[in-house]
Write an enzyme that holds these catalytic residues in place. Sequence first.
Site, PDB file in Angstrom:
ATOM      1  N   LYS A 111     -30.317 -15.275   4.646  1.00  0.00           N
ATOM      2  CA  LYS A 111     -31.114 -15.813   5.907  1.00  0.00           C
ATOM      3  C   LYS A 111     -30.667 -17.232   6.226  1.00  0.00           C
ATOM      4  CE  LYS A 111     -34.994 -12.540   5.781  1.00  0.00           C
ATOM      5  NZ  LYS A 111     -34.401 -11.782   4.786  1.00  0.00           N
TER       6      LYS A 111
HETATM    7  C1  LIG Z   1     -34.079 -10.423   5.005  1.00  0.00           C
HETATM    8  C2  LIG Z   1     -33.307  -9.763   4.093  1.00  0.00           C
HETATM    9  C3  LIG Z   1     -32.703  -8.442   4.223  1.00  0.00           C
HETATM   10  C4  LIG Z   1     -33.049  -7.825   5.350  1.00  0.00           C
HETATM   11  O1  LIG Z   1     -32.490  -8.108   6.612  1.00  0.00           O
HETATM   12  P1  LIG Z   1     -32.920  -7.532   8.251  1.00  0.00           P
HETATM   13  O2  LIG Z   1     -32.071  -8.629   9.057  1.00  0.00           O
HETATM   14  O3  LIG Z   1     -34.224  -7.808   8.051  1.00  0.00           O
HETATM   15  O4  LIG Z   1     -32.674  -5.940   8.272  1.00  0.00           O
HETATM   16  C5  LIG Z   1     -31.926  -7.911   3.152  1.00  0.00           C
HETATM   17  N1  LIG Z   1     -31.787  -8.679   2.218  1.00  0.00           N
HETATM   18  C6  LIG Z   1     -32.281  -9.702   1.863  1.00  0.00           C
HETATM   19  C7  LIG Z   1     -32.057 -10.553   0.605  1.00  0.00           C
HETATM   20  C8  LIG Z   1     -33.045 -10.221   2.957  1.00  0.00           C
HETATM   21  O5  LIG Z   1     -33.684 -11.389   2.323  1.00  0.00           O
END
Ligand SMILES: *Cc1c(COP(=O)(O)O)cnc(C)c1O
Length: 463
Positions: A111
């Site tokens: 993120k």
């Molecule tokens: C947020 C997240 C996801 C999922 O991503 P999306 O864009 O919500 O599908 C997968 N792995 C981790 C470690 C995350 O923090």
Amino acid sequence: MRYVSTRGGVDPITFSQAVMMGLATDGGLLLPEAFPQVAQTDLRRWSGMPFPELAVEVMHPYMGSDISLQQLSELVERSYSGFSHPEVTPVVKVGEQYVLELFHGPTAAFKDVALQFLGNLFELLLERSGGHLNILGATSGDTGSAAIYGVRGQQRIDIFILHPHNRVSPIQERQMTTVLDGNVHNIAIEGTFDDGQCIVKELFNDLEFKTEYSLGAVNSINWARILAQVVYYFYAWSRVSDGDTGCKLTFSVPTGNFGDIFAGYVAMRMGLPVERLILATNRNDILSRFVNSGIYQARKVHHTLSPSMDIQISSNFERYLYYLVGEDAGKVRALMEQMRREGMMSIPEALRRQVGELFHAEAVSEEETLEQIATTYREQGYILDPHTAVGVRAAGKFPGTICLATAHPAKFGEAVQRAIGCEAPPPSSLQGLMDRETRCQILAADTQVIKNFIEHKLSERHE
Ligand SMILES: *Cc1c(COP(=O)(O)O)cnc(C)c1O
């Protein structure tokens, strides 16, 4: 470039307006009116290009005249200079697969790639408008820290993040509470994550409060987050294909909110040679059931080893749905209304077949996740975090897949320990975390209490 809503109720707006709006005012999601097309000569030219330069090439066509090339270069430079790997998002060969490491940012999860950029973009746009933004969010762990790191120290933004007291992992809690900048306000509520979300929703619905304090959100519905994620699909492709435009590749994406995988869809629509997108979920399998049956229906949320994907309603799914039904906002509205009324929606078989031509979906169990971490470690000496393991498992039948690694394995020590008997060595960003000074306000899970706290803090800050 102009932006429209999936529900058709927003007159076309500019990139800056779309970023500041976040969720469309008609309740839908914002999308560009068209996808800029990447020529084969561009794809060849981009091969070998450093990540920041490539990011400018991929993103700039979406911004029109809102942001100059020079400004975008500076934004990108500032956003990714804090990553601990010189390639920002390196690709490593692990056995028959490739792993795209997206966890070299300040909070060791993917993120950061989007939120570092979004934080700087907000700042630039607020400098122009002379405004101030108060970001408010509830987190169950990962998003909160990445959002805090995205805006820490900025002059025109304050951020209030609610987390459930003693119910996030110690590392996740420390990642948030050790940030001591004056514009960062951590609130531990005496309640659950759902209580936190409820409070945030109520405050956003309090229009007087929302307007007076310019409340904003940073959840994955912001178009700029998706856009920043499109970049690494191009980057990974260029590293693996060496710019051979005949080389079509498969990506495997551990999915919760459909944000990351939707970025892959956008890359493909722009002209990236994509063979297939593997949609990997844990037991919370609403999305994989949709791909395999054409029925979108929420069930109860299960807690799993990959908690950032413990989601039943995917906030970005509506964006994909819009393209699936031929960019017909009326049809999207009808399907979302059906979802609201009946708790489910379904698409005709012809459309489901179309979904199946691009997406391969699998739901991965807890046992399979642990097994994959163990196997990859035993055979390749590489430690996967549980989210990444879900994607690697789902890619099993497709050698040569680029598997998106969404978190550093040291962030999910317990699951890794269970799988292989030891933890992964922490990256520098996580070292010494438990010894640092913290600041956090513990408050009752009560909307009025939280509201008073925000008002009090902001009056103190702006004296
Ligand atoms: C947020 C997240 C996801 C999922 O991503 P999306 O864009 O919500 O599908 C997968 N792995 C981790 C470690 C995350 O923090």
